[in-house]
Motif scaffolding. Structure first.
Motif, PDB file in Angstrom:
ATOM      1  N   THR A  53       0.858  -1.171   0.000  1.00 58.67           N
ATOM      2  CA  THR A  53       0.000   0.000   0.000  1.00 58.67           C
ATOM      3  C   THR A  53       0.894   1.220   0.000  1.00 58.67           C
ATOM      4  N   ASP A  54       0.789   2.055  -1.046  1.00 60.59           N
ATOM      5  CA  ASP A  54       1.661   3.230  -1.146  1.00 60.59           C
ATOM      6  C   ASP A  54       1.145   4.356  -0.245  1.00 60.59           C
ATOM      7  N   ASN A  55       1.857   5.479  -0.256  1.00 62.45           N
ATOM      8  CA  ASN A  55       1.502   6.566   0.659  1.00 62.45           C
ATOM      9  C   ASN A  55       0.175   7.246   0.303  1.00 62.45           C
ATOM     10  N   LYS A  56      -0.405   6.922  -0.837  1.00 59.95           N
ATOM     11  CA  LYS A  56      -1.733   7.431  -1.214  1.00 59.95           C
ATOM     12  C   LYS A  56      -2.834   6.450  -0.829  1.00 59.95           C
ATOM     13  N   GLY A  57      -2.435   5.264  -0.327  1.00 61.09           N
ATOM     14  CA  GLY A  57      -3.412   4.243   0.043  1.00 61.09           C
ATOM     15  C   GLY A  57      -3.758   3.298  -1.086  1.00 61.09           C
ATOM     16  N   ASP A  58      -3.040   3.398  -2.218  1.00 63.59           N
ATOM     17  CA  ASP A  58      -3.294   2.527  -3.360  1.00 63.59           C
ATOM     18  C   ASP A  58      -2.418   1.280  -3.305  1.00 63.59           C
ATOM     19  N   LEU A  59      -2.962   0.159  -3.782  1.00 57.48           N
ATOM     20  CA  LEU A  59      -2.161  -1.062  -3.900  1.00 57.48           C
ATOM     21  C   LEU A  59      -1.266  -0.947  -5.129  1.00 57.48           C
ATOM     22  N   THR A  60       0.005  -1.241  -4.955  1.00 52.72           N
ATOM     23  CA  THR A  60       0.993  -1.112  -6.019  1.00 52.72           C
ATOM     24  C   THR A  60       1.869  -2.354  -6.028  1.00 52.72           C
ATOM     25  N   TRP A  61       2.188  -2.861  -7.224  1.00 49.75           N
ATOM     26  CA  TRP A  61       3.070  -4.018  -7.332  1.00 49.75           C
ATOM     27  C   TRP A  61       4.514  -3.596  -7.083  1.00 49.75           C
ATOM     28  N   ILE A  62       5.247  -4.406  -6.341  1.00 53.41           N
ATOM     29  CA  ILE A  62       6.678  -4.149  -6.140  1.00 53.41           C
ATOM     30  C   ILE A  62       7.405  -4.425  -7.446  1.00 53.41           C
ATOM     31  N   LYS A  63       8.265  -3.535  -7.823  1.00 55.87           N
ATOM     32  CA  LYS A  63       9.092  -3.713  -9.030  1.00 55.87           C
ATOM     33  C   LYS A  63      10.301  -4.532  -8.627  1.00 55.87           C
ATOM     34  N   LEU A  64      10.513  -5.655  -9.313  1.00 56.96           N
ATOM     35  CA  LEU A  64      11.531  -6.614  -8.900  1.00 56.96           C
ATOM     36  C   LEU A  64      12.954  -6.058  -8.919  1.00 56.96           C
TER      37      LEU A  64
END
Length: 69
Positions: A53-64
């Motif tokens: 969960t990023d600082n905006k509250g959105d789910l984001t995929w980790i970049k490998l």
């Protein structure tokens, strides 16, 4: 550990467990993913990834190949 390379704690939640890892700020998404895979004994790794969960509250995929920290 290299001087100035701070540690950070991350929590990984799966369907079965909640895991905590202490990683360096220079750890890549792939290194964290590999550590999770090894810890839970996951075999079908191509079906999975890590989200946060990023600082905006959105789910984001980790970049490998980017640093986690």
């Amino acid at each position: 550990m290299v001087a100035g390379n701070k540690m950070m704690n991350v929590r990984v939640t799966t369907m079965d467990a909640e895991l905590e890892f202490a990683i360096q700020q220079t750890t890549t998404g792939k290194q964290l993913f590999d550590q999770v895979v090894k810890t839970i004994g996951l075999r079908e790794v191509w079906f999975f990834g890590l989200q946060y969960t990023d600082n905006k509250g959105d789910l984001t995929w980790i970049k490998l190949y980017k640093k986690v920290g």
